[in-house]
Every structure is written in structure tokens, then in C-alpha cells.
Design a protein around this motif. Structure first.
Motif, short mmCIF file in Angstrom:
data_model
loop_
_atom_site.label_atom_id
_atom_site.label_comp_id
_atom_site.label_asym_id
_atom_site.label_seq_id
_atom_site.Cartn_x
_atom_site.Cartn_y
_atom_site.Cartn_z
N PHE A 1 0.85 -1.20 0.00
CA PHE A 1 0.00 0.00 0.00
C PHE A 1 0.88 1.25 0.00
CE2 PHE A 1 -2.19 -3.47 2.27
CZ PHE A 1 -3.19 -3.72 1.34
N ASP A 2 0.61 2.21 0.91
CA ASP A 2 1.44 3.41 0.97
C ASP A 2 2.21 3.46 2.29
OD1 ASP A 2 -0.67 3.89 2.64
OD2 ASP A 2 -1.15 5.88 1.86
N ALA A 3 2.59 2.28 2.80
CA ALA A 3 3.28 2.18 4.09
C ALA A 3 4.77 2.45 4.01
CB ALA A 3 3.05 0.78 4.68
N TRP A 4 5.28 2.73 2.85
CA TRP A 4 6.72 2.86 2.63
C TRP A 4 6.96 3.91 1.55
CZ3 TRP A 4 9.38 0.87 -1.89
CH2 TRP A 4 8.49 0.50 -2.91
N PRO A 5 8.15 4.33 1.26
CA PRO A 5 9.40 3.99 1.94
C PRO A 5 9.50 4.67 3.31
CG PRO A 5 9.86 5.62 0.25
CD PRO A 5 8.39 5.22 0.10
N LEU A 6 10.33 4.09 4.14
CA LEU A 6 10.52 4.60 5.49
C LEU A 6 11.41 5.84 5.47
CD1 LEU A 6 11.13 1.13 7.11
CD2 LEU A 6 8.96 2.36 6.86
N GLU A 7 11.32 6.62 6.53
CA GLU A 7 12.05 7.89 6.58
C GLU A 7 13.55 7.68 6.38
OE1 GLU A 7 12.84 11.86 6.73
OE2 GLU A 7 10.87 10.88 6.60
N LEU A 8 14.11 6.64 7.01
CA LEU A 8 15.54 6.38 6.86
C LEU A 8 15.90 6.12 5.40
CD1 LEU A 8 18.37 5.84 7.98
CD2 LEU A 8 17.67 3.47 8.38
N MET A 9 15.04 5.38 4.69
CA MET A 9 15.33 5.07 3.30
C MET A 9 15.14 6.30 2.42
SD MET A 9 16.40 1.99 3.13
CE MET A 9 17.18 2.22 4.73
N ASN B 1 9.55 3.45 -4.49
CA ASN B 1 8.42 4.26 -4.98
C ASN B 1 7.11 3.62 -4.54
OD1 ASN B 1 6.46 5.62 -6.42
ND2 ASN B 1 7.55 5.58 -8.37
N THR B 2 6.43 4.27 -3.62
CA THR B 2 5.18 3.74 -3.09
C THR B 2 4.11 3.54 -4.16
OG1 THR B 2 3.58 4.02 -1.31
CG2 THR B 2 4.16 5.98 -2.54
N ASN B 3 4.20 4.28 -5.27
CA ASN B 3 3.22 4.11 -6.34
C ASN B 3 3.22 2.69 -6.89
OD1 ASN B 3 2.35 6.78 -6.22
ND2 ASN B 3 3.87 7.48 -7.71
N GLN B 4 4.36 2.01 -6.76
CA GLN B 4 4.45 0.68 -7.36
C GLN B 4 3.79 -0.41 -6.52
OE1 GLN B 4 8.37 -0.17 -8.89
NE2 GLN B 4 8.07 1.31 -10.52
N THR B 5 3.44 -0.11 -5.28
CA THR B 5 2.55 -1.01 -4.55
C THR B 5 1.11 -0.49 -4.59
OG1 THR B 5 3.27 0.08 -2.49
CG2 THR B 5 4.22 -2.09 -3.02
N GLN B 6 0.96 0.82 -4.60
CA GLN B 6 -0.39 1.38 -4.69
C GLN B 6 -1.10 0.95 -5.97
OE1 GLN B 6 -1.49 2.17 -1.71
NE2 GLN B 6 -2.20 4.24 -2.22
N GLU B 7 -0.34 0.84 -7.07
CA GLU B 7 -0.97 0.46 -8.32
C GLU B 7 -1.47 -0.99 -8.31
OE1 GLU B 7 1.91 0.97 -11.40
OE2 GLU B 7 3.07 -0.83 -10.86
#
Length: 291
Positions: free
Chosen positions: A131-139, A202-208
Motif C-alpha cells: 500500500f502506501d506504508a513505505w518507503p521509510l524515513e531512513l530510506m 516508490n510507493t506508487n508501485q505497490t499502490q498500483e
């Protein structure tokens, strides 16, 4: 085994102008294990001896990670990684496999199951990006291009070790595990490659994929460290809800690196999911988190 022993087991296959380093051990039905960031195939070394007793275990280093191709000039996104793994399985003459993905490896596994469904006979998602749970702040910080210039490889190693030890494990990891997980990134070449890997998140690649999750037809297990603060278990709950027939297994007293925190519990869950009826004795085979 230490990380040098693990690396010595790796083979190499060329994919056009790129190459993938991987471990291929055991006999039986193929089982593909996918790591995340900032790790490599060594992540699975504690479970490899037990899993290779019942399966042909295939553990690739993702493109740009570990000891796979780390040169400049190619797409390292999870969508591209799934395409590369499809080609890699072709080269190894593996028609389909049970696929286990951890962290971004779980995002790649989702792409494989949805875009290349013939490749995935069973799917296990462990503390997976979704979903939109990533990327994490460190990454996100790691992916800033200025990191290459501002931080030496040694300084970056110190930062990553601190982050992994403080957030990744519920108990102190075995000696050498964190150093081993980060070993490929201890050089300037490795550091630069890891920054490029982080840029590609890129969170879009799980959101899609979200609209397609309810249409997945592959048997799915969601395995999650219950105490993960990096990707909290609520995301595993949502994955299990969205994917038809998926079952969530919470691994207690485990954080993000559940395969090191609770190796016996993880192996038991994997054996059950993979349908292993005659299970080997795990004592002395699985790396114990107290070693």
C-alpha cells in the motif's frame, strides 16, 4: 555460516547486460526467497540449511543489491526487479516456485504474483512493503543523492548498523549477523549502489497493485513479526484482508527481522504453509537467535 561462507556458495547468471548472484541448494519443489533493503541473500542464511532439506532453495541478490550487478545506469524499482526475476527463472529453467518475500522483496513478490502469475505457485509475504506504508524515513534520507558525497562508506555503515540493531530485532541478533547483512555496502561501490537502490523506492508501485489484490488466485500466507515498528502488523492485517483466502500469522516476540528473532516459529509456519508433512528436526539445523 558467516557471510563470507554464504557468498562463497553464490553462483552467477547473466541477464543481457546485467547479472544476478544467487544461491541454489537442495532438492525438491523450487522455493524462491527474496530479501529487502538494506540487506541481501544472506538474510536467509539461518533458514537455508533447514529449507534445503525439503526444497530446492533459490536465493537471488536483487539487481543493485548484495553481489549482483551494482553498476550504474539501470532501473532498480520493484517493478523492474520482478521483470528481472521472471527472466532469471527462465534462465534457471524454473517454471514456477513458492515465493517468499521480505520487506521490498514482498513488494516484488506481489508484482510477480499479479503480473507473472504462472511463476508463483504459493506466496508468503513477510513484513512486506505494501500500500502506501513505505518507503521509510531512513530510506528516504538514504535516497538523497547528496548522501553519496556527504557520507563515507564507513559513516554510512555506522548509521545503518545502529538503525538495524535498534529497530530491526526484538532481541540481540547473533554475533556477525548485522555486519553480514550490511557487508556488500561497506565499500564505496557498495555505498553508491545502495543509495541508488533507495532512490528507486516508490510507493506508487505497490499502490498500483491495490485494485488487483482482491483478484489474486495464488494461495497466500502473510507472516509478520508482531512487534515490528518499521512496518507495523496492521499492514499485514490489511494485506490478509485484501487477498482472497490469505491467512495472517503473527510471530510473537519478533520485529522486522523475524527470521532471526524467532527462526523456529518462522520455519514451523513455512513448513505448514508449504505442505511439508515429514518435517526435519529443527534443532541443530536452524540458526538459533541465542547463538
Amino acid at each position: 555460516m558467516n557471510w563470507r561462507d554464504y557468498q562463497a556458495r553464490q553462483r552467477v547468471v547473466e541477464l543481457g547486460q546485467r547479472f544476478i548472484s544467487y544461491v541454489d541448494e537442495g532438492r525438491g519443489e523450487p522455493l524462491v526467497l527474496l530479501h529487502g533493503i538494506p540487506t541481501w541473500g544472506f538474510l536467509w542464511s539461518g533458514l537455508l540449511p533447514a529449507l534445503s532439506l525439503t526444497h530446492r532453495v533459490l536465493i537471488p541478490d536483487l539487481l543493485g543489491y548484495g553481489y549482483s550487478d551494482r553498476r550504474e545506469g539501470f532501473d532498480r524499482s520493484i517493478a523492474r526487479q520482478a521483470e528481472a526475476l521472471d527472466a532469471w527463472m527462465d534462465r534457471l529453467d524454473v517454471r514456477d516456485a513458492a515465493v517468499v518475500g521480505h520487506d521490498i522483496g514482498g513488494g516484488i513478490a506481489q508484482h510477480l504474483a499479479i503480473r507473472f502469475p504462472r511463476r508463483v505457485s504459493r506466496l508468503c509475504l513477510m513484513n512486506s512493503v505494501c500500500f502506501d506504508a513505505w518507503p521509510l524515513e531512513l530510506m528516504v534520507q538514504l535516497g538523497h543523492p547528496g548522501v553519496v558525497r556527504r557520507f563515507s562508506s564507513r559513516a554510512l555503515q555506522r548509521m545503518l548498523k545502529l538503525a538495524l540493531k535498534s529497530k530491526g530485532f526484538a532481541t540481540a541478533p547473533p554475533d556477525g549477523v548485522v555486519d553480514g547483512l550490511l557487508a556488500p555496502y561497506a565499500t564505496e561501490v557498495g555505498k553508491t549502489s545502495l543509495v541508488r537502490d533507495a532512490v528507486a523506492l516508490n510507493t506508487n508501485q505497490t499502490q498500483e497493485l491495490v485494485p488487483r489484490l482482491p483478484h489474486m488466485a495464488v494461495p497466500t500466507r502473510v507472516l509478520w513479526g508482531a512487534d515490528d515498528t518499521i512496518l507495523p502488523v496492521k499492514w499485514g492485517e490489511r494485506l490478509a484482508w485484501e487477498i482472497p483466502g490469505a491467512k495472517l500469522v503473527r510471530v510473537e516476540h519478533a520485529r522486522h527481522f523475524l527470521m532471526w528473532d524467532q527462526p523456529h516459529a518462522v520455519m514451523t509456519a513455512l513448513y505448514e504453509f508449504l505442505g511439508v508433512e515429514e518435517r526435519p528436526q529443527l534443532e541443530g539445523v536452524v540458526q538459533n537467535s541465542s547463538i
